[in-house]
Design an enzyme around this catalytic site. Structure first.
Site, PDB file in Angstrom:
ATOM      1  N   CYS A 333       0.800  -1.221   0.000  1.00 16.27           N
ATOM      2  CA  CYS A 333       0.000   0.000   0.000  1.00 16.27           C
ATOM      3  C   CYS A 333       0.837   1.277   0.000  1.00 16.27           C
ATOM      4  O   CYS A 333       0.634   2.131  -0.866  1.00 16.27           O
ATOM      5  CB  CYS A 333      -0.960   0.055   1.174  1.00 16.27           C
ATOM      6  N   ARG A 362       7.206 -10.745   5.747  1.00 13.12           N
ATOM      7  CA  ARG A 362       6.726 -10.440   7.090  1.00 13.12           C
ATOM      8  C   ARG A 362       7.390 -11.422   8.037  1.00 13.12           C
ATOM      9  O   ARG A 362       7.389 -12.620   7.793  1.00 13.12           O
ATOM     10  CB  ARG A 362       5.204 -10.595   7.182  1.00 13.12           C
ATOM     11  N   GLN A 380       1.428 -10.986  -2.807  1.00 11.65           N
ATOM     12  CA  GLN A 380      -0.007 -10.728  -2.804  1.00 11.65           C
ATOM     13  C   GLN A 380      -0.452 -10.332  -4.201  1.00 11.65           C
ATOM     14  O   GLN A 380       0.326  -9.762  -4.960  1.00 11.65           O
ATOM     15  CB  GLN A 380      -0.336  -9.560  -1.869  1.00 11.65           C
ATOM     16  N   ASP A 382      -2.122  -7.777  -5.074  1.00  8.55           N
ATOM     17  CA  ASP A 382      -2.552  -6.568  -4.395  1.00  8.55           C
ATOM     18  C   ASP A 382      -2.986  -5.511  -5.390  1.00  8.55           C
ATOM     19  O   ASP A 382      -2.344  -5.337  -6.420  1.00  8.55           O
ATOM     20  CB  ASP A 382      -1.346  -6.033  -3.618  1.00  8.55           C
ATOM     21  N   HIS A 384      -4.777  -1.356  -5.550  1.00 12.71           N
ATOM     22  CA  HIS A 384      -5.360  -0.195  -4.895  1.00 12.71           C
ATOM     23  C   HIS A 384      -5.988   0.692  -5.939  1.00 12.71           C
ATOM     24  O   HIS A 384      -5.358   0.986  -6.955  1.00 12.71           O
ATOM     25  CB  HIS A 384      -4.292   0.575  -4.112  1.00 12.71           C
ATOM     26  N   LYS A 463     -15.670  -2.943   4.875  1.00  9.72           N
ATOM     27  CA  LYS A 463     -15.101  -3.848   3.886  1.00  9.72           C
ATOM     28  C   LYS A 463     -16.058  -4.975   3.525  1.00  9.72           C
ATOM     29  O   LYS A 463     -17.023  -5.239   4.248  1.00  9.72           O
ATOM     30  CB  LYS A 463     -13.783  -4.432   4.393  1.00  9.72           C
ATOM     31  N   HIS A 509      -8.660  -0.882  -1.134  1.00  5.74           N
ATOM     32  CA  HIS A 509      -7.695  -1.990  -1.154  1.00  5.74           C
ATOM     33  C   HIS A 509      -8.455  -3.217  -1.630  1.00  5.74           C
ATOM     34  O   HIS A 509      -9.567  -3.461  -1.173  1.00  5.74           O
ATOM     35  CB  HIS A 509      -7.183  -2.312   0.249  1.00  5.74           C
TER      36      HIS A 509
END
Length: 646
Positions: A333, A362, A380, A382, A384, A463, A509
């Site tokens: 992000c 992580r 991910q 991912d 946005h 969400k 997201h």
RNA sequence: GCCGGAGUAGCUCAGCUGGCAGAGCAGCCGCCUUGUAAGCGGCAGGUCAGGGGUUCGAGUCCCCUCUCCGGCUCCA
């Protein structure tokens, strides 16, 4: 008093009549089958006397609620058995859980597998004794007396408010502080099995003492118990860690705990999914981007990670400063937000959608690591989206459509959850009203059923979560669509509106697969390793029957490879049976057998994975065309003519 | 991270109360030339996870470390 029954009829009984007596008055068979009852919506023992007018439903094996009661009772039977073998064991909690029950004990020596066997045998004796479960209401002083030797129960007791009714349940020699309800007697616990032991902290608190937990399962019938044990076996066979090794897809090495090595075959699957996703996202207006993996703390200070999340980040030493000021990124992000701010944005540009498959790290605690589902390095899917508030509904609708498409192609069913404002949150109520309204409107316009999860949203916005079910009924939370009103402020994002003034965008997201690693683990288990043709690492294996046909087989394999079909030739000097067995265990979708006749005629005898001896003789060109077509259309089923098992 | 269990050949697993490290499959070599789920024979393969200790002697007993598994916690 009046008792209303589920069929709508009403009957009169004297006050104090028990549920069991009500059942008897309806029929002796019902009375015998009664395990518990629902009185005015509350599940109670059948021995409970009714004090006033009530709606009563007798719960038998047929209701799912009775299974929880049975399992909770099974936990008491377990504790009864443990107390016989280890009288000094102190008891913690023993609830029913999904598919079974557990009970926590404070014991000096943990339970061994042999103990488990003995305890199980002892449970059978407890069940045979057929002792009734007796409920008793006690006052606090009496309860303290009863549980004087059980400090864990005393602790629980002190948490009960003064207004609460304190109940204890007794079955034979065993007494427990328990709200109930229970089945009428221990004899109802017939079909159970102890599964494993594990350590657990008292109250889930790592600062408290360690208890030893015994897990078990219990069912109404032998058949259901066997089915469940069979399901566990099946799940074991499908375990992605096992299949990952057997199918040569990935492995782990002690030098890189939590980070997978992807072999050639595994990488084919990984890249096929990434490639597919990129292709579809490009068609849907996304920018595919890459950002750095390593950042200095400046970014994490803005994003807030440096303060709260640092323990979970891999910090990297900067040789010049001698400080660990750099970190591998744990999420995408912040760097996407930087990409957004790199230029002046106009309302005409919105929505801007960034998608990334970058590697993230992580630092998960060592005990949390598990196969591909919990790793330290992962990618991910991912994305946005940056947009004006009035675009939320439309954009969310598109995203839901995208998720539906991806899951649909893979044959995954899903359910959705709508999570609203939590107690701890940023933003005023008006913002939340707008955000939830827009998200809900988008969700409703898709026509999907959803479960409402009040208070489950992120602190920065509501969400939608997607739970996918795999082929053996397990659920995995994968997709998510989250509105974010916090980061636009934090990163000072803006765009120039039609009014020539600066506005704040909203961020959404969005993830579909979650991480590729975990998603592939789920797919492996979902398909039991038998991937659809387009994902199969090897799509066709060509099997010459004898060395005579090796040349013909290699030529055919070359033709298939030339049209992009992943092909191998098994030209080892082995019997056909041997080669077929190997191809089947490797879950290769198509076995193209070439013997003397096929070599002569330029045909191929096709065997389909899992379909047994059936074969079909086709021309080589036709075969290539059909496989190609299945790859292009991402067909789930293998085989060519009519419905056939994969 | 914490609690418990485990780690023996590439894989699956034997190896009792301490006494010369084994099997099947896979691999390699040969024979067989094979028609829809394992053809036959031979060979090779081990710092018994790593380190330290006890002992005449350790795969086996003790301690430390690493990794994995089941949980707790956490989470994509």
């Amino acid at each position: 008093m009046q008792v209303r029954l589920p069929d709508g009829s009403e009957r009169r009984y004297p006050t104090g009549t028990t549920v069991l007596e009500v059942a008897e008055s309806i029929g002796s068979r019902l009375a015998r089958a009664a395990l518990a009852a629902k009185v005015n919506g509350q599940v109670v023992d059948v021995a409970r006397p009714l004090e006033e007018d009530a709606t009563v439903e007798i719960l038998t094996e047929k209701s799912s609620e009775s299974l929880d009661v049975l399992r909770h009772s099974a936990a008491h039977v377990l504790a009864t058995a443990v107390r016989r073998i280890r009288p000094e064991a102190r008891i913690g909690f023993g609830p029913a859980i999904e598919d079974g029950f557990y009970y926590d004990f404070e014991v000096a020596e943990p339970f061994t597998p042999e103990d488990l066997k003995r305890i199980e045998e002892e449970m059978a004796k407890v069940a045979e004794a057929d002792d009734p479960f007796e409920r008793e209401v006690v006052d606090r002083a009496r309860a303290r007396e009863l549980f004087a030797a059980d400090p864990l129960k005393l602790e629980r007791l002190e948490e009960l408010g003064d207004g609460e009714v304190i109940t204890v349940y007794r079955n034979g020699p065993f007494l427990d502080l328990c709200r109930g309800p229970h089945v009428p007697d221990t004899g109802r616990i017939k079909h159970f099995k102890l599964l494993n032991t594990a350590a657990a902290y008292w109250r889930g608190d790592s600062n408290r003492q360690t208890l030893h937990r015994i897990y078990g399962t219990a069912w109404h019938s032998k058949r259901e118990l066997e089915d469940y044990l069979h399901r566990l076996e099946e799940a074991k066979k499908r375990d992605h860690r096992r299949l990952g090794r057997e199918l040569d897809l990935f492995f782990f090495h002690p030098t890189a705990p939590g980070s997978a090595f992807w072999t050639h075959r595994g990488t084919i699957i990984f890249n096929a999914l990434v490639g597919w996703m990129v292709e579809v996202l490009l068609e849907n207006g996304y920018d595919i981007v890459k950002t750095p993996l390593l950042f200095n703390k400046g970014l994490w200070e803005v994003s807030g990670h440096w303060g709260k999340y640092r323990e979970n980040m891999f910090l990297v030493l900067d040789n010049e400063t001698g400080e660990h000021d750099f970190s591998l990124k744990p999420m995408n992000c912040p760097s996407h937000h930087l990409m957004y701010t790199a230029k002046k944005r106009s309302y005409r540009d919105l929505p801007i959608r960034y998608a990334t498959q970058d590697v993230l790290h992580r630092n998960e605690v060592s005990g949390a690591l598990s196969g591909l589902t919990r790793v330290r390095q992962f990618q991910q899917d991912d994305a946005h989206a940056y947009l004006a508030e009035e675009q939320i509904s439309d954009e969310v609708g598109r995203m839901v459509g995208l998720l539906d498409y991806f899951y649909g192609v893979l044959g995954l069913e899903y359910t959705t959850k709508f999570a609203t404002r939590p107690d701890v949150r940023i933003g005023d109520d008006e913002m939340w009203d707008r955000a939830e309204g827009a998200l809900l409107a988008a969700l409703e316009s898709t026509g999907l059923a959803y479960e409402l999860k009040p208070g489950d949203g992120a602190f920065y916005g509501p969400k939608i979560d997607f739970d996918v079910s795999d082929s053996i009924g397990r659920k995995w939370q994968l997709g998510t669509i989250q509105l974010d009103y916090a980061n636009p402020d934090r990163f000072d994002l803006g765009f120039t509106g039609e009014d020539n003034r600066e506005h704040r965008p909203v961020i959404i997201h969005r993830a579909i697969f979650g991480s590729f690693e975990r998603f592939i683990a789920i797919l492996i288990e979902h398909y039991a390793g038998a991937f659809p043709v387009w994902l199969a690492p090897v799509q066709v294996v060509v099997l010459p029957i004898s060395d005579e046909q090796n040349e013909s087989a290699r030529q055919f394999a070359g033709d298939l490879a030339a049209v992009g079909i992943r092909t191998e030739v098994d030209d080892r000097s082995e019997t056909l049976n041997y080669k077929i067995r190997e191809a089947e265990t490797q879950k290769v979708p198509y076995m193209a057998v070439i013997g003397g006749r096929e070599a002569e005629a330029g045909t191929v005898a096709v065997r389909v994975r899992g379909a047994g001896r059936k074969q079909e003789i086709v021309t080589r060109q036709a075969f290539a065309g059909r496989v190609r077509e299945q790859v292009d259309s991402k067909t789930l089923r293998v085989g060519f003519n009519g419905p056939r098992e994969m």
